[in-house]
Enzyme design. Structure first.
Site, mmCIF file in Angstrom:
data_model
loop_
_atom_site.group_PDB
_atom_site.id
_atom_site.type_symbol
_atom_site.label_atom_id
_atom_site.label_comp_id
_atom_site.label_asym_id
_atom_site.label_seq_id
_atom_site.Cartn_x
_atom_site.Cartn_y
_atom_site.Cartn_z
ATOM 1 N N HIS A 1 1.179 -0.758 -0.158
ATOM 2 C CA HIS A 1 0.330 -0.174 -0.416
ATOM 3 C C HIS A 1 0.783 1.038 0.176
ATOM 4 O O HIS A 1 0.660 2.417 -0.764
ATOM 5 C CB HIS A 1 -0.922 -0.265 1.270
ATOM 6 C CG HIS A 1 -1.538 0.713 1.159
ATOM 7 N ND1 HIS A 1 -3.098 0.951 0.873
ATOM 8 C CD2 HIS A 1 -1.432 2.356 1.980
ATOM 9 C CE1 HIS A 1 -3.470 2.506 1.150
ATOM 10 N NE2 HIS A 1 -2.405 2.975 1.641
ATOM 11 N N GLU A 2 2.024 1.072 1.004
ATOM 12 C CA GLU A 2 3.003 2.539 1.033
ATOM 13 C C GLU A 2 3.726 2.603 -0.618
ATOM 14 O O GLU A 2 3.633 4.087 -0.814
ATOM 15 C CB GLU A 2 4.107 2.084 1.688
ATOM 16 C CG GLU A 2 3.244 2.047 3.725
ATOM 17 C CD GLU A 2 2.295 3.599 3.623
ATOM 18 O OE1 GLU A 2 2.411 4.999 3.339
ATOM 19 O OE2 GLU A 2 1.026 3.060 4.572
#
Lengths: 395, 185
Positions: A145-146
């Site tokens: 996600h990051e």
């Protein structure tokens, strides 16, 4: 993926132009009010000067400031091999040009965020609480996600937009305060009276509304980006359940830290300042509700590609996330099998704390009884073993 | 006079278009090669880890000589493979040999507690993941490049300058073959 970045970029540019228009417009009206003859230009220049100053400081090391604000310490590959492995896996899956630097934040609350204006100057930070609670697959979902935020240039956009919103807030504040103090001293020629009054009202309304408007634009965009990053994470890891159960763990963790910076809050994977369990999305929330993000990820079924996420998203939210043109040629992707490794919280808490100690340069001293004592970097002198009481020299 | 100018402009336009298409094809092909080198790095890394793994496991797994030898043999075959297709088949065999090995390891608690072994296992798991992600990325690039080669009018330029379609890299890992069709609903 490239098409996604392109489409994101167009939208981001449009948004930044809107924000900049709000800023310049505010400057114009404030300037007019300050001096109806030629003041407009001055006002615009002041607005641009504030903006340029903030922009320069953001580009000259904004990520360092943000990381320092969060209390993040850099982790070396030899200190956290598994974490680095996961980061590298996500780098390969996403195809970003460089490996982001890795940071750890000493906080019991599980969370993570990414910063950086471009992929080769980016960083990912995770908290000790996150490392302690998640298993490998869940960690991969969060890191994915990051990395998606970095790859989609969300970190760049959030910095630019954040800076512009900040400039609007400062300018509006300056203007309203200036108005308060200078109202008695202003001279105005009679024939301009009515026009000036109208302009004054417009300027005041704008000064009050502009910060709100700017933040609304910023937040609405931020929510879409969170969904997008979830979709990309599912695509990179080919295992949406990992991120889903990570989000579940993050959301259900007891809320302990209150010292999170308000500027940083929109950047975390789950907003640390939002009250838990609230279902409505306010206009001012930066993140969509976690329950909804989990539901979408879990209803993706057998297709982990962007198309699979889009379908689940539409089913739940009754609106499209991305343009249909972007899904053309997207191949369906089967989910991969999970790694059979359960989270062992006690062991992982100890590992996370050990990692923090290593990063902070603690030394380990072995006492004669087998007890290992960790000593802060600057300490020298004598200390007693907490188990057997033997004295050992440090330094 | 006018005709000459029109001809010149058209000719210049064609040249600019040719250069753009050619450069685009080269860029695309380079992306495929970069993606391949990423897979290559990971496959080599896996080959490097295996002797170490076998050495560590040997002491604990007296009765599993066959499993260990199979890994060593599969590694040797993968190292010799030439084309992309052969390489894919050999690496698949190595992946499934490793998969069987990690299943057997469950019966050896001593080995599973060995720190050195745990570190190796994490490295191998990660390398396996990296191979599969790099493969995904490589195949995406190949797909894009090949589509470009075949679509009109790029295909005329590609034919003239001898651009050839690239091969997909197919590798079947143990995990993938057994992956259950999960439906999260």
């Amino acid at each position: 993926m490239w098409e996604l970045i392109q489409s994101n970029r167009r939208k981001s540019v449009l948004l930044l132009v809107m924000l900049a228009t709000v800023l310049v417009g505010l400057g114009y009206f404030a300037g007019y009010f300050w001096n109806p003859r030629g003041g407009q230009l001055f006002g615009v220049l002041v607005a641009l000067a504030i903006w340029a100053f903030m922009m320069l400081s953001a580009f000259g090391g904004g990520e360092r400031i943000l990381l320092a604000t969060a209390g993040a310490r850099e982790v070396k590959p030899e200190d956290a091999p598994q974490l680095y492995n996961i980061l590298e896996e996500m780098k390969i899956a996403s195809g970003i040009s460089a490996l982001p630097r890795l940071f750890i934040v000493d906080s019991a609350e599980p969370n993570a965020f990414a910063v950086g204006l471009k992929p080769d100057r980016s960083a990912v930070a995770v908290t000790t609480g996150l490392l302690a609670r998640l298993n490998r697959d869940e960690l991969q979902g969060v890191i994915g996600h990051e990395v998606a935020h970095i790859n989609n240039r969300d970190t760049l956009f959030m910095t630019l937009a954040g800076v512009t919103v900040g400039a609007v807030v400062i300018l509006a504040d300056l203007f309203l305060r200036g108005l308060w103090f200078s109202s008695g001293r202003r001279r105005r020629s009679r024939d301009e009276g009515q026009l000036a009054l109208i302009m004054l009202i417009v300027a005041i309304v704008l000064a009050i509304l502009a910060p709100l408007l700017a933040q609304l634009i910023y937040f609405a965009c931020s929510r879409k980006r969170e969904y997008m990053a979830d979709a990309c994470s599912a695509q990179y890891t080919r295992y949406p359940e990992g991120l889903a159960s990570a989000l579940e763990k993050i959301a259900s963790a007891p809320l302990r830290t209150r010292e999170v910076n308000r500027v940083l809050a929109p950047m975390y994977i789950v907003n640390p300042l939002a009250s838990r369990g609230r279902r409505v999305v306010g206009l001012f929330s930066t993140h969509p509700p976690v329950e909804e993000r989990i539901r979408i990820l879990r209803s993706m079924g057998g297709d982990t590609s962007l198309a699979g996420y889009e379908e689940a998203y539409r089913r739940l939210r009754k609106e499209p996330l991305v343009a249909a043109a972007m899904l053309q040629g997207v191949q369906p992707m089967e989910p991969r099998a999970p790694t059979t490794q359960a989270a062992d919280e006690r062991r992982q808490w100890r590992a996370a704390r050990d990692l923090l100690h290593r990063v902070d340069g603690y030394r380990t001293i072995e006492c004669g009884c087998g007890m290992r004592i960790k000593v802060p970097a600057g300490f020298s002198g004598r200390l007693n073993c907490p188990r057997c009481g033997r004295e050992s020299a440090v330094g | 006079m006018g005709v000459v100018w029109v001809t010149l402009v058209v000719a210049a336009g064609v040249v600019v278009w040719l250069v753009a298409v050619y450069n685009g094809l080269v860029r695309s092909r380079n992306q495929v090669r970069n993606a391949w080198s990423q897979i290559d790095v990971q496959l080599k890394r896996r080959h490097d880890l295996i002797p170490n793994l076998v050495e560590t496991a040997k002491g604990y797994m007296k009765h599993e000589r066959e499993t260990l030898e199979e890994i060593t043999r599969a590694r040797a075959r993968a190292a010799e493979a030439g084309t992309v297709r052969e390489r894919g088949a050999a690496e698949s065999a190595l992946s499934s040999a490793l998969g069987r090995f990690f299943l057997v390891v469950e019966n050896y608690p001593d080995l599973k507690a060995n720190q050195n072994f745990l570190a190796l296992q994490e490295e191998l798991t990660s390398t396996e993941n990296k191979v599969s992600f790099a493969r995904q990325f490589y195949n995406d690039q190949v797909m894009k490049y090949n589509t470009r080669l075949q679509s009109f009018p790029t295909n005329m330029v590609a034919g003239t300058f001898g651009f050839k379609p690239e091969e997909f890299f197919e590798i079947e890992t143990a995990g993938e073959r057994e992956a259950p069709k999960v439906s999260f609903s």
